[in-house]
Motif scaffolding. Structure first.
Motif, PDB file in Angstrom:
ATOM      1  N   LEU B  58       0.826  -1.212   0.000  1.00  0.00           N
ATOM      2  CA  LEU B  58       0.000   0.000   0.000  1.00  0.00           C
ATOM      3  C   LEU B  58       0.857   1.258   0.000  1.00  0.00           C
ATOM      4  O   LEU B  58       0.434   2.307  -0.479  1.00  0.00           O
ATOM      5  CB  LEU B  58      -0.942   0.011   1.214  1.00  0.00           C
ATOM      6  CG  LEU B  58      -2.083  -1.010   1.200  1.00  0.00           C
ATOM      7  CD1 LEU B  58      -2.936  -0.862   2.441  1.00  0.00           C
ATOM      8  CD2 LEU B  58      -2.941  -0.872  -0.043  1.00  0.00           C
ATOM      9  N   GLU B  59       2.051   1.146   0.576  1.00  0.00           N
ATOM     10  CA  GLU B  59       2.936   2.308   0.621  1.00  0.00           C
ATOM     11  C   GLU B  59       3.741   2.454  -0.661  1.00  0.00           C
ATOM     12  O   GLU B  59       4.594   3.331  -0.756  1.00  0.00           O
ATOM     13  CB  GLU B  59       3.881   2.214   1.809  1.00  0.00           C
ATOM     14  CG  GLU B  59       3.208   2.502   3.144  1.00  0.00           C
ATOM     15  CD  GLU B  59       2.799   3.967   3.275  1.00  0.00           C
ATOM     16  OE1 GLU B  59       3.604   4.834   2.949  1.00  0.00           O
ATOM     17  OE2 GLU B  59       1.654   4.215   3.684  1.00  0.00           O
ATOM     18  N   GLY B  60       3.529   1.556  -1.614  1.00  0.00           N
ATOM     19  CA  GLY B  60       4.161   1.754  -2.903  1.00  0.00           C
ATOM     20  C   GLY B  60       5.243   0.774  -3.306  1.00  0.00           C
ATOM     21  O   GLY B  60       5.919   0.991  -4.300  1.00  0.00           O
ATOM     22  N   ALA B  61       5.396  -0.309  -2.544  1.00  0.00           N
ATOM     23  CA  ALA B  61       6.400  -1.295  -2.951  1.00  0.00           C
ATOM     24  C   ALA B  61       5.932  -1.976  -4.236  1.00  0.00           C
ATOM     25  O   ALA B  61       4.754  -2.258  -4.409  1.00  0.00           O
ATOM     26  CB  ALA B  61       6.594  -2.332  -1.856  1.00  0.00           C
ATOM     27  N   ASP B  62       6.888  -2.212  -5.148  1.00  0.00           N
ATOM     28  CA  ASP B  62       6.554  -2.924  -6.382  1.00  0.00           C
ATOM     29  C   ASP B  62       6.752  -4.423  -6.209  1.00  0.00           C
ATOM     30  O   ASP B  62       6.233  -5.221  -6.986  1.00  0.00           O
ATOM     31  CB  ASP B  62       7.427  -2.416  -7.532  1.00  0.00           C
ATOM     32  CG  ASP B  62       7.189  -0.935  -7.786  1.00  0.00           C
ATOM     33  OD1 ASP B  62       6.059  -0.582  -8.156  1.00  0.00           O
ATOM     34  OD2 ASP B  62       8.123  -0.136  -7.566  1.00  0.00           O
ATOM     35  N   GLY B  63       7.535  -4.772  -5.200  1.00  0.00           N
ATOM     36  CA  GLY B  63       7.742  -6.183  -4.909  1.00  0.00           C
ATOM     37  C   GLY B  63       8.083  -6.346  -3.437  1.00  0.00           C
ATOM     38  O   GLY B  63       8.598  -5.417  -2.813  1.00  0.00           O
ATOM     39  N   VAL B  64       7.745  -7.508  -2.883  1.00  0.00           N
ATOM     40  CA  VAL B  64       8.114  -7.805  -1.503  1.00  0.00           C
ATOM     41  C   VAL B  64       8.721  -9.197  -1.489  1.00  0.00           C
ATOM     42  O   VAL B  64       8.191 -10.131  -2.090  1.00  0.00           O
ATOM     43  CB  VAL B  64       6.887  -7.756  -0.555  1.00  0.00           C
ATOM     44  CG1 VAL B  64       7.271  -8.241   0.835  1.00  0.00           C
ATOM     45  CG2 VAL B  64       6.312  -6.344  -0.472  1.00  0.00           C
ATOM     46  N   LEU B  65       9.863  -9.294  -0.820  1.00  0.00           N
ATOM     47  CA  LEU B  65      10.513 -10.590  -0.683  1.00  0.00           C
ATOM     48  C   LEU B  65      10.577 -10.951   0.798  1.00  0.00           C
ATOM     49  O   LEU B  65      10.865 -10.094   1.639  1.00  0.00           O
ATOM     50  CB  LEU B  65      11.942 -10.517  -1.249  1.00  0.00           C
ATOM     51  CG  LEU B  65      12.825 -11.743  -0.975  1.00  0.00           C
ATOM     52  CD1 LEU B  65      12.404 -12.919  -1.857  1.00  0.00           C
ATOM     53  CD2 LEU B  65      14.300 -11.422  -1.205  1.00  0.00           C
ATOM     54  N   ILE B  66      10.269 -12.193   1.091  1.00  0.00           N
ATOM     55  CA  ILE B  66      10.511 -12.707   2.442  1.00  0.00           C
ATOM     56  C   ILE B  66      11.538 -13.807   2.256  1.00  0.00           C
ATOM     57  O   ILE B  66      11.356 -14.692   1.418  1.00  0.00           O
ATOM     58  CB  ILE B  66       9.211 -13.257   3.067  1.00  0.00           C
ATOM     59  CG1 ILE B  66       8.199 -12.122   3.226  1.00  0.00           C
ATOM     60  CG2 ILE B  66       9.507 -13.892   4.423  1.00  0.00           C
ATOM     61  CD1 ILE B  66       6.831 -12.592   3.680  1.00  0.00           C
ATOM     62  N   SER B  67      12.638 -13.722   2.986  1.00  0.00           N
ATOM     63  CA  SER B  67      13.679 -14.716   2.786  1.00  0.00           C
ATOM     64  C   SER B  67      14.266 -15.159   4.110  1.00  0.00           C
ATOM     65  O   SER B  67      14.642 -14.340   4.947  1.00  0.00           O
ATOM     66  CB  SER B  67      14.768 -14.145   1.872  1.00  0.00           C
ATOM     67  OG  SER B  67      15.701 -15.162   1.590  1.00  0.00           O
ATOM     68  N   GLY B  68      14.330 -16.464   4.305  1.00  0.00           N
ATOM     69  CA  GLY B  68      14.828 -16.984   5.576  1.00  0.00           C
ATOM     70  C   GLY B  68      15.660 -18.234   5.391  1.00  0.00           C
ATOM     71  O   GLY B  68      16.192 -18.490   4.309  1.00  0.00           O
ATOM     72  N   CYS B  69      15.743 -19.002   6.455  1.00  0.00           N
ATOM     73  CA  CYS B  69      16.585 -20.195   6.454  1.00  0.00           C
ATOM     74  C   CYS B  69      15.930 -21.338   5.681  1.00  0.00           C
ATOM     75  O   CYS B  69      14.715 -21.389   5.547  1.00  0.00           O
ATOM     76  CB  CYS B  69      16.828 -20.663   7.882  1.00  0.00           C
ATOM     77  SG  CYS B  69      17.431 -19.369   8.978  1.00  0.00           S
ATOM     78  N   HIS B  70      16.762 -22.262   5.216  1.00  0.00           N
ATOM     79  CA  HIS B  70      16.222 -23.459   4.569  1.00  0.00           C
ATOM     80  C   HIS B  70      15.416 -24.263   5.583  1.00  0.00           C
ATOM     81  O   HIS B  70      15.690 -24.210   6.787  1.00  0.00           O
ATOM     82  CB  HIS B  70      17.370 -24.319   4.029  1.00  0.00           C
ATOM     83  CG  HIS B  70      17.951 -23.778   2.762  1.00  0.00           C
ATOM     84  ND1 HIS B  70      17.398 -24.041   1.537  1.00  0.00           N
ATOM     85  CD2 HIS B  70      19.030 -22.978   2.550  1.00  0.00           C
ATOM     86  CE1 HIS B  70      18.112 -23.424   0.607  1.00  0.00           C
ATOM     87  NE2 HIS B  70      19.108 -22.762   1.193  1.00  0.00           N
ATOM     88  N   PRO B  71      14.428 -25.046   5.110  1.00  0.00           N
ATOM     89  CA  PRO B  71      13.666 -25.890   6.035  1.00  0.00           C
ATOM     90  C   PRO B  71      14.612 -26.746   6.879  1.00  0.00           C
ATOM     91  O   PRO B  71      15.588 -27.298   6.364  1.00  0.00           O
ATOM     92  CB  PRO B  71      12.836 -26.774   5.096  1.00  0.00           C
ATOM     93  CG  PRO B  71      12.675 -25.971   3.866  1.00  0.00           C
ATOM     94  CD  PRO B  71      13.948 -25.180   3.726  1.00  0.00           C
TER      95      PRO B  71
END
Lengths: 379, 142
Positions: B58-71
């Protein structure tokens, strides 16, 4: 076991009142929780009753649906009270309560849950208008809803939640009250859904009966008709809200009163993030927003609030329509929520309020699932 | 023409133990990745509430990534599995309002994968540029 509960003085309402009186007289039940017409007004509100004389004012089946009682039953049962209560709930209220049980905000340990074929409802404002304009007597109303197919009531339409409800039949109850397919001039059918329900029905010492043959057919017809109405509603609301600018226009009139959240039976947080300091913005913040965009509408964060609520609870939405009912700006919150809820519930193969042992989808996970959403390959 | 000059805003929620460490490694290894990506360090992807992602869009991001540890590698045992369910949920809800599925991504990048981190960020940036600006960002909604 299944029994037939006969009318009393040719009145179904009185027959049901008699049933509740007998329930209250048994040793197992200390109190009743059911809709009661408040004296000196036409309002019917869910009430906790211990005085048998008060049952004269009980209206088990009416078009009044001021709030989803599932949440009230949670208040009565989240801790032990040392008393056994028989609770009468509409199907969507029952589903909501089952969801709250899963979240440890209620327990059926001290309850006898009584479900019923849904008597439908008017919106709160329509109900008030209807009561001022020559309303049907309680029994005539029941005949009208369960014997006639007409979907209007003295010119008022039943709420869109009711018209699009695909499951207006009792589930998960200890005792079920059936009206569809039953000859209502004689009485209603009751069926036990658990051991404790069976014990109670046995103690009433009524002759056993069997389910009327045409019930299944009627149930299927209602499901189909409502399902068609639902598809049409979903298509229409999707069209109206399929982009953020359209969604913004849809919520233009939202005044951030949070009534929809407060009346939502499955919005379960004790303290909502939207009531915290996170949204108690600094004055300079509003100015910065205005400077960035040229204009900022206040209150802010309305679309954000509704989208967040969709993410938090749409998987548990029972489709009762109380969000729309509570909206002072007449925004059709319910239609939007139902259309999104269908999608999220299908994604997790979740059916809220149906199975007490089916955990809410965001409270569990499996090691191997949704592998296709990981990584940055284009879908 | 606009495509050529389009510099997207990409918000990346990265977990302290794996992807952030990988970003650190990329930096110390002098690898470069697009500056369009704004990293937000969180202790675990399991703490990324859906509302963070919604707010970003809503604030204008064109993309969002969530990145964490491998399972299996999560410092908090299972936070990344919880994140996966939330991303699944958001990928159902957001497209309903015209925010395309592919604008939200979930990846597992381990602490020692500095090279992979730089590569993934570059690819993600290219893909978002190709998709063009998010329609949510042009609106006045906040």
């Amino acid at each position: 076991m299944m029994i037939k509960l006969a009318t009393e003085e040719n009145s179904l309402t009185k027959g049901l009142q008699q049933f509740f009186k007998r329930l209250l007289a048994t040793e197992e039940i200390d109190a009743l929780f059911l809709p009661v017409r408040l004296t000196a007004s036409s309002s019917i509100m869910p009430s906790l009753v211990t005085d048998a004389d008060q049952i004269e004012n009980a209206v088990p089946l009416s078009p009044a649906f001021p709030l989803n009682s599932g949440r009230m039953v949670s208040r009565l049962s989240y801790k032990l009270s040392g008393r056994k209560t028989a609770v009468l709930l509409r199907p969507c209220e029952m589903r909501a309560f089952i969801e709250l049980i899963k979240l440890k905000q209620g327990s059926r340990q001290e309850l006898i849950l009584i479900g019923m074929d849904c008597p439908k409802a008017l919106t709160a404002s329509d109900y008030t208008a209807y009561m001022e304009k020559d309303p049907l007597a309680d029994d005539a109303y029941i005949q009208k809803v369960f014997s006639e197919k007409d979907d209007t009531l003295n010119g008022f339409h039943f709420s869109s939640a009711c018209q699009t409800c695909e499951n207006p039949f009792p589930v998960n109850a200890d005792i079920n009250i059936f009206l569809h397919g039953v000859d209502l001039s004689e009485g209603v059918m009751m069926d036990s859904g658990s051991e404790s329900g069976q014990k109670i029905l046995e103690s009433l010492k009524m002759p056993e009966a069997s389910m009327p043959a045409n019930r299944e057919e009627i149930v299927a017809q209602i499901k189909e008709a409502n399902s068609i109405a639902n598809s049409a509603m979903v298509k229409d609301i999707e069209e109206k809200t399929n982009s953020i600018p359209k969604l913004t226009a849809f919520f233009d009139r939202c005044i951030n009163c949070y009534n929809c959240r407060n009346m939502c039976p499955v919005c379960y947080c004790k303290e909502c993030v939207f009531n915290t300091d996170v949204f108690y913005h600094q004055p300079v913040q509003y100015h910065q927003w205005a400077e960035k965009k040229g204009i900022v509408k206040l209150p802010t964060d309305t679309v954000f609030y509704h989208l967040t609520r969709l993410a938090h609870i749409s998987h548990a939405c029972v489709g009762c329509g109380q969000c729309s009912n509570a909206c002072p700006s007449d925004i059709n919150v319910f239609e939007l929520f139902k259309s999104v809820a269908q999608q999220t519930q299908a994604a997790f193969e979740y059916s809220p309020g149906t199975d007490e042992n089916d955990p809410p989808p965001l409270s569990v996970f499996h090691e191997k699932e949704f592998e296709d959403i990981i990584g940055i390959e284009r879908e | 023409m606009q495509q050529e000059t389009f510099e997207p805003v990409i918000v990346a929620f990265v977990c302290n133990w794996c992807t952030y460490t990988a970003a650190d490694l990329a930096g110390t290894s002098r690898l470069s990745y697009p500056s369009n990506i704004r990293l937000i360090r969180v202790m675990c992807t399991g703490m990324v509430d859906p509302q963070y992602v919604i707010k970003a869009f809503l604030e204008g991001a064109d993309g969002v990534l969530i990145s964490g540890c491998h399972p299996g590698d999560c410092h908090y045992i299972n936070g990344n599995y919880k994140a996966r369910r939330r991303v699944k949920l958001l990928k159902e809800i957001l497209p309903r309002f015209g925010i395309e599925k592919d604008r939200l991504r979930l990846t597992w990048i381990g602490a020692s994968d500095g090279i992979e981190f730089a590569e993934v960020m570059t690819q993600l940036n290219d893909q978002i540029i190709e998709m063009g600006p998010s329609q949510a960002s042009v609106s006045k909604a906040i």
